[in-house]
Write an enzyme that holds these catalytic residues in place. Sequence first.
Site, PDB file in Angstrom:
ATOM      1  N   ARG A 258     -29.051   7.519   7.525  1.00 28.43           N
ATOM      2  CA  ARG A 258     -29.590   6.373   6.804  1.00 28.43           C
ATOM      3  C   ARG A 258     -30.827   5.882   7.541  1.00 28.43           C
ATOM      4  O   ARG A 258     -31.058   6.201   8.716  1.00 28.43           O
ATOM      5  CB  ARG A 258     -28.557   5.253   6.727  1.00 28.43           C
ATOM      6  CG  ARG A 258     -27.407   5.537   5.773  1.00 28.43           C
ATOM      7  CD  ARG A 258     -26.375   4.434   5.799  1.00 28.43           C
ATOM      8  NE  ARG A 258     -26.889   3.164   5.283  1.00 28.43           N
ATOM      9  CZ  ARG A 258     -26.209   2.028   5.271  1.00 28.43           C
ATOM     10  NH1 ARG A 258     -24.982   1.992   5.784  1.00 28.43           N
ATOM     11  NH2 ARG A 258     -26.744   0.926   4.769  1.00 28.43           N
ATOM     12  N   HIS A 259     -31.626   5.100   6.853  1.00 27.63           N
ATOM     13  CA  HIS A 259     -32.747   4.430   7.506  1.00 27.63           C
ATOM     14  C   HIS A 259     -32.211   3.524   8.602  1.00 27.63           C
ATOM     15  O   HIS A 259     -31.018   3.174   8.642  1.00 27.63           O
ATOM     16  CB  HIS A 259     -33.510   3.591   6.474  1.00 27.63           C
ATOM     17  CG  HIS A 259     -32.609   2.667   5.715  1.00 27.63           C
ATOM     18  ND1 HIS A 259     -32.161   1.465   6.226  1.00 27.63           N
ATOM     19  CD2 HIS A 259     -32.026   2.781   4.490  1.00 27.63           C
ATOM     20  CE1 HIS A 259     -31.367   0.877   5.368  1.00 27.63           C
ATOM     21  NE2 HIS A 259     -31.259   1.651   4.293  1.00 27.63           N
ATOM     22  N   ASN A 265     -30.607  -5.624   5.346  1.00 26.96           N
ATOM     23  CA  ASN A 265     -29.287  -5.373   5.939  1.00 26.96           C
ATOM     24  C   ASN A 265     -28.856  -6.545   6.808  1.00 26.96           C
ATOM     25  O   ASN A 265     -27.697  -6.982   6.763  1.00 26.96           O
ATOM     26  CB  ASN A 265     -29.315  -4.106   6.805  1.00 26.96           C
ATOM     27  CG  ASN A 265     -29.479  -2.823   6.016  1.00 26.96           C
ATOM     28  OD1 ASN A 265     -30.087  -1.863   6.494  1.00 26.96           O
ATOM     29  ND2 ASN A 265     -28.950  -2.781   4.799  1.00 26.96           N
ATOM     30  N   ARG A 308     -38.428   1.518   4.283  1.00 33.61           N
ATOM     31  CA  ARG A 308     -37.530   1.600   5.426  1.00 33.61           C
ATOM     32  C   ARG A 308     -37.208   3.037   5.837  1.00 33.61           C
ATOM     33  O   ARG A 308     -36.974   3.303   7.020  1.00 33.61           O
ATOM     34  CB  ARG A 308     -36.238   0.815   5.154  1.00 33.61           C
ATOM     35  CG  ARG A 308     -35.483   1.146   3.868  1.00 33.61           C
ATOM     36  CD  ARG A 308     -34.431   0.058   3.621  1.00 33.61           C
ATOM     37  NE  ARG A 308     -33.577   0.279   2.458  1.00 33.61           N
ATOM     38  CZ  ARG A 308     -33.873  -0.079   1.218  1.00 33.61           C
ATOM     39  NH1 ARG A 308     -35.066  -0.635   0.963  1.00 33.61           N
ATOM     40  NH2 ARG A 308     -33.017   0.117   0.229  1.00 33.61           N
ATOM     41  N   GLU A 328     -32.837   4.593  -3.119  1.00 32.26           N
ATOM     42  CA  GLU A 328     -31.521   3.963  -3.192  1.00 32.26           C
ATOM     43  C   GLU A 328     -31.158   3.609  -4.631  1.00 32.26           C
ATOM     44  O   GLU A 328     -32.024   3.452  -5.500  1.00 32.26           O
ATOM     45  CB  GLU A 328     -31.511   2.699  -2.319  1.00 32.26           C
ATOM     46  CG  GLU A 328     -30.207   1.909  -2.305  1.00 32.26           C
ATOM     47  CD  GLU A 328     -28.993   2.683  -1.783  1.00 32.26           C
ATOM     48  OE1 GLU A 328     -28.671   3.734  -2.367  1.00 32.26           O
ATOM     49  OE2 GLU A 328     -28.372   2.214  -0.815  1.00 32.26           O
ATOM     50  N   HIS A 393     -30.455   6.606   1.955  1.00 31.13           N
ATOM     51  CA  HIS A 393     -29.762   5.325   1.822  1.00 31.13           C
ATOM     52  C   HIS A 393     -28.265   5.537   1.662  1.00 31.13           C
ATOM     53  O   HIS A 393     -27.795   6.651   1.422  1.00 31.13           O
ATOM     54  CB  HIS A 393     -30.330   4.560   0.624  1.00 31.13           C
ATOM     55  CG  HIS A 393     -31.823   4.431   0.655  1.00 31.13           C
ATOM     56  ND1 HIS A 393     -32.471   3.353   1.203  1.00 31.13           N
ATOM     57  CD2 HIS A 393     -32.804   5.285   0.230  1.00 31.13           C
ATOM     58  CE1 HIS A 393     -33.774   3.517   1.108  1.00 31.13           C
ATOM     59  NE2 HIS A 393     -34.004   4.681   0.522  1.00 31.13           N
TER      60      HIS A 393
END
Length: 490
Positions: A258-259, A265, A308, A328, A393
């Site tokens: 994932r980023h 987040n 991201r 995403e 994502h």
Amino acid sequence: MQNPDAQAKALIGQEYAPKPPPPAERPHVQATDYCSKQFGPLVVAFVGLPARGKTVTGNKLARYLNWTGETAKVFVASEYRRKLVDRYDSHDLFRADNMEAMAIRRKSSVSAMEDATHWLNNEGNIAILDATNTTRDHRQAVYNYFVSQLGFKLLFVEFVVEDEEILSRNIKEVLMNSPDYKDMAMEKALDDFEQKVQHYMEQYETMSSSQDKLYSFLRILNQGEDITSHKVRGHLETKVQTFLTNFSPTPKTLYFSRHGESENNVLGKIGGDADLSPRGQQYGLSLARHMNAQNIPNLHVWTSELRRTKQTAEGINASIQHLAPLNELDAGVCEGLTYEEMADKYPQEFAWRDQDKLRYRYPWGESYVDIMSRLEPVLLELEHEEHVLVVSHQAILRCVLGYFLNKKPEELPYINVPLHTIIKMTTEGYSCRLEFIKLPVECVDTYRQQPKNCSTSRTSKDALLTVPSHFESLNFWQVNGTHRPLIEQH
């Protein structure tokens, strides 16, 4: 006058010919050449010597077909043979002059075909027959049963391997994984296997457009080095062909991440196109150091088009592509909201999503089923690529990993893909081995379990019970030298 061996084979063929299903189970089609029809169940019958990649390909083909909305199942003739033979002793079982053994193998083949028929008439639409089917007489019998008697469609797929390196690797895999050789010393197993293949080669008749004009078939040389297509048409047949022309059964290693932690987040917000948080930036540097230190030859990095993921991957010494299918899941009207805000503003939508997270589609947004569909070209590319790092994502990687792990669709939305973790996936036959490499950079936990109460009339407290903790400010580390408290619902 017919010779005794031929007479014996004829008797075996009569005794163990596949029996048509009862009338109630038969498809309501006219018994004609169904290969020219558009619709109907499809049988994909493999052809080829042992250790040519049939079993690995069959399982991966079924996985792909089920992923794309078909209902496919593999029927392995050797598994039926093992039910009839308590213990495998030697290659004599495959000698052409061993009439007793030939009867066993013919019966196992017939059982596989009959089970495939029952399954197609009651549950699925594609049956994959994993067998050798090495002679023209046997392929004619398969055609007569499935096409002439039952009106199914039939596609033969022949696997030919002339490359010694590929063949050596395949044989090693068979000796390690086949139940026939689990109690046999490696040297003895190799000798037995080579003699078994020799018995098949004495009978083997390859497929060609001149000799097999009637059939639809694909002929795959050296695991995709060259592919011959003959009379392949129809939606299901071309879907099978699409996969097989992209799939490479050679072992490979792929990487997923994932980023880094994003500003959204930290705040517990859904979706958006936020930048990385300071800790997310730190993860990007750590990820680059880790991947650059591996010196992976011809490494390719694929990211989404969102900031991201681009920021996370920018320090890696490799070619980088930004792909729209890796974006995403689109949360529609809920983009940029926290779960608390969504539950307050759209309580019914929030409950519906919890009831069926796989199929729920955000208003003006997407569902998991939608992203499964748009990921199909990426998955086909990954089937033949190696040394790829995918930076994407949570929802996207759930689907990608779920595909390779052969998870049920309903399981996908709840696969845990943590932040600041590299997932190294190594393919082994038709299974995969995962290694989770957690890099030492703190981050929030975004995983949310399905709540027990998914009713539209539930209380706000019940609705938010499994919402992950998050901070109320991006500057949580700067408040009087202490962390600002997490917003916690559980």
